[in-house]
Design a protein around this motif. Structure first.
Motif, PDB file in Angstrom:
ATOM      1  N   SER A  53      22.157 -21.444 -49.926  1.00 58.44           N
ATOM      2  CA  SER A  53      22.032 -22.823 -49.503  1.00 58.44           C
ATOM      3  C   SER A  53      23.181 -23.655 -50.077  1.00 58.44           C
ATOM      4  N   TYR A  56      26.254 -22.940 -47.875  1.00 58.29           N
ATOM      5  CA  TYR A  56      26.266 -23.444 -46.486  1.00 58.29           C
ATOM      6  C   TYR A  56      25.939 -24.924 -46.368  1.00 58.29           C
ATOM      7  N   ASN A  57      25.304 -25.445 -47.421  1.00 57.62           N
ATOM      8  CA  ASN A  57      24.916 -26.844 -47.386  1.00 57.62           C
ATOM      9  C   ASN A  57      24.211 -27.220 -46.077  1.00 57.62           C
ATOM     10  N   PRO A  58      23.171 -26.485 -45.706  1.00 57.49           N
ATOM     11  CA  PRO A  58      22.532 -26.688 -44.400  1.00 57.49           C
ATOM     12  C   PRO A  58      21.616 -27.916 -44.403  1.00 57.49           C
ATOM     13  N   LYS A  59      21.241 -28.331 -43.180  1.00 59.54           N
ATOM     14  CA  LYS A  59      20.306 -29.460 -43.062  1.00 59.54           C
ATOM     15  C   LYS A  59      18.955 -29.072 -43.652  1.00 59.54           C
ATOM     16  N   LYS A  60      18.653 -27.756 -43.563  1.00 56.26           N
ATOM     17  CA  LYS A  60      17.313 -27.326 -43.951  1.00 56.26           C
ATOM     18  C   LYS A  60      17.384 -25.961 -44.646  1.00 56.26           C
ATOM     19  N   THR A  61      16.639 -25.804 -45.719  1.00 54.96           N
ATOM     20  CA  THR A  61      16.552 -24.501 -46.384  1.00 54.96           C
ATOM     21  C   THR A  61      15.092 -24.057 -46.371  1.00 54.96           C
ATOM     22  N   THR A  62      14.843 -22.869 -45.823  1.00 50.49           N
ATOM     23  CA  THR A  62      13.457 -22.454 -45.642  1.00 50.49           C
ATOM     24  C   THR A  62      13.176 -21.130 -46.352  1.00 50.49           C
ATOM     25  N   PRO A 273      24.968 -23.863 -40.576  1.00 51.66           N
ATOM     26  CA  PRO A 273      24.973 -25.269 -40.981  1.00 51.66           C
ATOM     27  C   PRO A 273      23.628 -25.970 -40.754  1.00 51.66           C
ATOM     28  N   ASP A 274      22.837 -25.447 -39.798  1.00 46.97           N
ATOM     29  CA  ASP A 274      21.547 -26.097 -39.544  1.00 46.97           C
ATOM     30  C   ASP A 274      20.483 -25.629 -40.527  1.00 46.97           C
ATOM     31  N   GLU A 275      20.440 -24.310 -40.729  1.00 49.39           N
ATOM     32  CA  GLU A 275      19.350 -23.796 -41.558  1.00 49.39           C
ATOM     33  C   GLU A 275      19.762 -22.520 -42.269  1.00 49.39           C
TER      34      GLU A 275
END
Ligand SMILES: Nc1nc2c(ncn2[C@@H]2O[C@H](COP(=O)(O)OP(=O)(O)O)[C@@H](O)[C@H]2O)c(=O)[nH]1
Ligand SMILES: [Mg+2]
Length: 349
Positions: A53, A56-62, A273-275
């Motif tokens: 995370s 990638y600095n994503p919008k969302k980490t799941t 980038p998104d998740e």
């Protein structure tokens, strides 16, 4: 992954459920208390996901998730109606493993009897399966002799299962029965992997209680009430208490880690980038089936998996660098996904 919490009345199921999930479900001071099931989802702690995370600095980490079901009532025919047992079974059928909570604290003046409690619950699981098998065998025999339909192979397997259960044994020790696809639909409780949680009082000496457990059962010792109290503190406070008491890891992480190991589960990751997301699969899962965990369309339209191991990706610093170093591979449908694989599936719809 889904885990069902079972146990005798007042063994501390709800207490352990709260400890594991940080919930505040009602615990009861008497046997046969609250009967409604409790459900909660817990995130699987995984430092690799945090590192990915950060990359990638994503919008969302799941994170991967574990669902816990505290079924509430008793499976024993002695103190429950058939309809309520059916309801409990409906909740338990889909779970991947059972956590069997065994009391190791004094309750209402009663000394703990962990071995007896384990044996009693084990018989409930066996008995519940025996009921299912007997009903089904009877029906199938009729179908096969009278209507000439129904699968004789299924009947044969069920009769074997019946013999094992009649002998008081759980099906999990007999993989040829427990894992046969023809019987999978029955989701026998005694065929499920079982983790015993020895629910110990606050001052218990770890390791002091030893249980005789059948094959395919592991035991984890927890101080349920203490862990429940800790789970209701902030992370920092809980950490301090843990240090004070010489407890290293939270009950949640220990149980999740052990159940992952025990159930043969691994994680793979998808990134972008998104998740950035962790997914749970069984060890030895081929790439298309792993893709199916994300979406059945990706499994159906599977072309290739673009794979880089977590270590290579982090070591290289970026996907492009890993590719330059020759560590991004294109794998086909027979590739067995490994723990920590970072995967981009190519597929047709
Ligand atoms: N000392 C002690 N008491 C506990 C522990 N776990 C549960 N209890 C007590 O046992 C009783 C029943 O607990 P509960 O979680 O409601 O059991 P359930 O009926 O199996 O769900 C409550 O009074 C709890 O406070 C434990 O680890 N230590
Ligand atoms: Mg309860």
């Amino acid at each position: 992954m889904e885990i069902g919490i079972v146990g005798l009345p007042a063994s501390g199921k709800t207490t352990v459920f709260n400890a594991l999930t940080g919930s505040e479900a009602e615990v009861s001071a008497f046997k046969g208390g609250k009967k409604d099931p409790n459900l909660a989802v817990v995130q699987v702690p995984d430092q690799r996901l945090e590192k990915l995370s950060a990359m990638y600095n994503p919008k969302k980490t799941t994170p991967a998730q574990v669902r816990y079901v505290d079924i509430g009532g008793s499976l024993s025919a002695h103190d429950a109606k058939e309809s309520s047992i059916d309801e409990l079974l409906r909740l338990l059928r889909p779970v991947d493993a059972l956590v069997n909570v065994v009391r190791n604290f004094e309750f209402a003046g009663e000394q703990p009897t962990p071995q007896d409690d384990f044996d009693a619950l084990e018989s409930e699981l066996v008995f519940s399966d025996l009921m299912t098998v007997e009903k089904r065998v009877e029906k199938l025999e009729k179908e096969i002799t009278k209507a000439k339909k129904g699968n004789p192979k299924e009947l044969e397997l069920l009769q074997k299962a019946k013999e094992i259960l009649d002998g008081g044994k759980a099906l999990r020790a007999f993989p040829e029965i427990a894992t046969d696809p023809l019987l999978r639909g029955y989701a026998f409780l005694s065929a499920k992997p079982c983790i015993v949680v020895l629910n110990s009082h606050d001052n218990a000496e770890p390791g002091a209680v030893r249980l005789e457990l059948p094959d395919g059962v592991i035991m984890i010792e927890l101080k349920g009430r203490l862990e429940m109290e800790l789970s209701q503190l902030s992370d920092e406070e809980a950490e301090l208490f843990r240090e004070d008491m010489g407890l290293q890891e939270s009950a949640t992480s220990i149980l999740i880690r052990k159940s992952y190991e025990f159930l043969g589960l691994i994680s793979f990751f998808t990134v972008g980038p998104d998740e950035v997301k962790a997914w749970t699969i069984r060890r030895n899962t081929p790439a298309p089936r792993a893709a199916g965990v994300i979406h059945s369309d990706i499994e159906k339209g599977f072309i290739r998996a673009e794979v880089v191991s977590y270590e290579h990706l982090i070591g290289a610093g970026s996907h492009t660098a890993a590719q330059k170093a020759g560590n991004v591979r294109l794998e086909g449908k027979n590739y067995i996904v490994q723990d920590g694989d970072v995967i981009n599936f190519r597929f047709n719809v």
